[in-house]
Design an enzyme around this catalytic site. Structure first.
Site, PDB file in Angstrom:
ATOM      1  N   ASP A  62      35.647 -25.388  57.165  1.00 25.64           N
ATOM      2  CA  ASP A  62      36.471 -26.263  56.318  1.00 25.64           C
ATOM      3  C   ASP A  62      36.004 -26.218  54.872  1.00 25.64           C
ATOM      4  OD1 ASP A  62      34.127 -27.582  57.080  1.00 25.64           O
ATOM      5  OD2 ASP A  62      35.115 -29.503  57.483  1.00 25.64           O
ATOM      6  N   ALA A 170      28.331 -38.037  69.927  1.00 26.71           N
ATOM      7  CA  ALA A 170      28.899 -37.049  70.837  1.00 26.71           C
ATOM      8  C   ALA A 170      29.588 -35.905  70.117  1.00 26.71           C
ATOM      9  CB  ALA A 170      29.886 -37.726  71.792  1.00 26.71           C
ATOM     10  N   SER A 174      32.675 -39.958  65.384  1.00 23.79           N
ATOM     11  CA  SER A 174      32.570 -41.412  65.308  1.00 23.79           C
ATOM     12  C   SER A 174      32.381 -41.874  63.865  1.00 23.79           C
ATOM     13  CB  SER A 174      31.412 -41.904  66.179  1.00 23.79           C
ATOM     14  OG  SER A 174      30.179 -41.322  65.780  1.00 23.79           O
ATOM     15  N   SER A 175      31.664 -41.106  63.059  1.00 23.64           N
ATOM     16  CA  SER A 175      31.443 -41.526  61.671  1.00 23.64           C
ATOM     17  C   SER A 175      32.734 -41.477  60.866  1.00 23.64           C
ATOM     18  CB  SER A 175      30.365 -40.655  61.013  1.00 23.64           C
ATOM     19  OG  SER A 175      30.722 -39.299  61.029  1.00 23.64           O
ATOM     20  N   ASP A 224      37.252 -33.820  59.711  1.00 25.33           N
ATOM     21  CA  ASP A 224      37.304 -35.017  60.559  1.00 25.33           C
ATOM     22  C   ASP A 224      38.198 -36.096  59.972  1.00 25.33           C
ATOM     23  OD1 ASP A 224      35.444 -33.569  61.940  1.00 25.33           O
ATOM     24  OD2 ASP A 224      33.767 -34.910  61.539  1.00 25.33           O
TER      25      ASP A 224
END
Length: 454
Positions: A62, A170, A174-175, A224
């Site tokens: 990315d 995981a 989540s962040s 993300d």
């Protein structure tokens, strides 16, 4: 390592795999609202949710302008919020102390005091978003197009409380889910707009990227946050990281009797310790040798494996004739090979998903190639990740690969619906044979982007 499963074995022959339940987002939002009122003595104005992401292909490209193929999954982080008028940002979490989201101690800062190097830990993801929003509002971001709608007045403040159903550590973002749920809540509190359009969501993703890059110190590239804020249910994003344009690809493997299975290896997953940044530095060093702004610029618009090989040959030739390289030569060439082949694989999968009847077996083979490249060229896997992939393939998965930044985290596998239990048993056995922690299993569906829940 041995990850073989007997052809006569059944799931009942092994310990029952541990499955992560499907989240009841509305129930969690209502509970969070009640906890907010207990903590702050007033009801929140609303509760916002943002999902984590999985990624079929496009790891570590990315920041090099490559194509990524993420989708938002159904596990979300929630933020309950109410405004303040004193410029103070308060935050609490319902999570226990962990690696990336939070512990339950309250945090507080004046928004005007937020800057790089000042805030650490989970609160950096929260506070950094407000800093990033002001940065994007004035056009100071890496993509300097001012979006004044994101600006927060000096007097603006907020009380926040967060909760998450995304497995922490995981590799399922989540962040980013935390950042994006906070961004939606702050934007809504300040503007009254609960339904930002795609242009505003793109800007909010940029603000979250800046929070992670500068306040948290993880030099990630925006995959993300884009998935969390701009996905649609039932679709995979073809994300062009040169300009962050997206094409939405209908992708429902259930029509072919398949599903996406994620295996949380429970090996620690951390990106702010320099490992991610070192890979990025090596990719940028390769781009400098090739004299291109980003590595994607070294390839034609629709690259093939031959094009990737030609770039590697050119890189070798330039070094032979005296081009300067600022990073280790062997490592940089490995990262370049990963980047080139990963970009080609992303295009190949996107092309396949454009078709009316995708060849899922071909997609699965590309997933395996992607994992091998992450293992051998990017060098970001750990034994648990490799064992999870081996266990999936030994039990008949069409494909499997590490998902996210590696160094722990999860594997995503393309599996038949009827073999999910058997496949989980295979991975469970493989982990037991190798003395690893017991893994967790999740089935993932491409889901909608962040939104207001209450």
């Amino acid at each position: 390592m041995s990850c073989e499963l007997s052809e006569t074995a059944t799931p009942e022959d092994f310990a029952r795999p541990r499955w992560v339940g499907q989240p009841d987002v509305l129930e969690r939002a209502q509970r969070l609202s009640q906890k907010f009122e207990e903590a702050y003595g007033r009801a929140p104005v609303g509760v916002w949710a943002a999902p984590g992401r999985a990624n079929l292909m496009g790891e570590y490209v990315d920041f090099s302008g490559g194509m990524c193929l993420p989708f938002a999954h159904q596990y979300v982080t929630l933020t309950a919020a109410a405004p303040r008028e004193d410029g103070v940002l308060n935050a609490q979490s319902m999570q226990d102390a962990d690696e990336s989201v939070a512990d339950d101690r309250p945090r507080s800062t004046r928004i005007d005091d937020i800057e790089p190097g000042v805030i650490s830990g989970w609160f950096g993801y929260v506070a950094g978003v407000s800093w990033g929003m002001n940065r994007v509002a004035r056009g100071a971001s890496a993509h300097p197009v001012a979006v004044p709608e994101l600006g927060l007045p000096t007097s603006f403040g907020a009380d926040l409380m967060v909760d998450s159903t995304v497995p922490i550590g995981a590799g399922l973002a989540s962040s980013a889910a935390l950042e994006c749920s906070v961004a939606l809540s702050l934007f809504s509190l300040n503007t009254g707009n609960d339904h930002p359009n795609d242009a505003l969501r793109r800007a909010l993703a940029r603000a979250c990227m800046d929070a992670e890059n500068y306040i948290v110190g993880a030099n990630t590239g925006g995959l993300d946050q884009t998935a969390s804020l701009r996905s649609h249910a039932g679709e995979i994003l073809a994300l062009d990281c040169r300009d962050f344009d997206v094409v939405r690809l209908p992708a429902d493997p259930a029509l072919a009797g398949l599903t996406w299975l994620a295996i949380d290896t429970r090996a620690p997953h951390k990106l702010a310790d320099g490992q991610y940044s070192s890979r990025r530095a090596e990719c940028e060093a390769a781009a400098a040798v090739l004299d291109v702004p980003t590595l994607r610029d070294a390839l034609p618009e629709h690259p093939t494996p031959d094009d990737a090989a030609a770039v590697l040959d050119r890189f070798d030739h330039l070094l032979e004739v005296g081009a300067e390289l600022t990073e280790d030569r062997e490592n940089t060439r490995l990262r370049l090979r990963h980047s080139m082949t990963e970009m080609v694989r992303s295009v190949q999968i996107a092309d396949e998903l454009h078709s009316d009847s995708p060849d899922w077996a071909f997609v699965g083979r590309l997933l395996v190639e992607g994992h091998e490249s992450m293992r051998d060229d990017c060098e970001v896997t750990v034994p648990e990740l490799d064992a999870a992939v081996d266990g999936c393939l030994s039990a008949g998965a069409l494909g499997a690969k590490v998902v996210g930044g590696g160094f722990g985290g999860s594997v995503i596998a393309l599996v038949s619906l009827e073999s999910v239990d058997r496949l989980a048993a295979a991975v469970q056995l493989c982990f037991a044979q190798n003395g690893f922690r017991e893994p967790l299993f999740l089935t993932l569906q491409p889901s909608e982007a962040g939104r207001r829940i209450l």
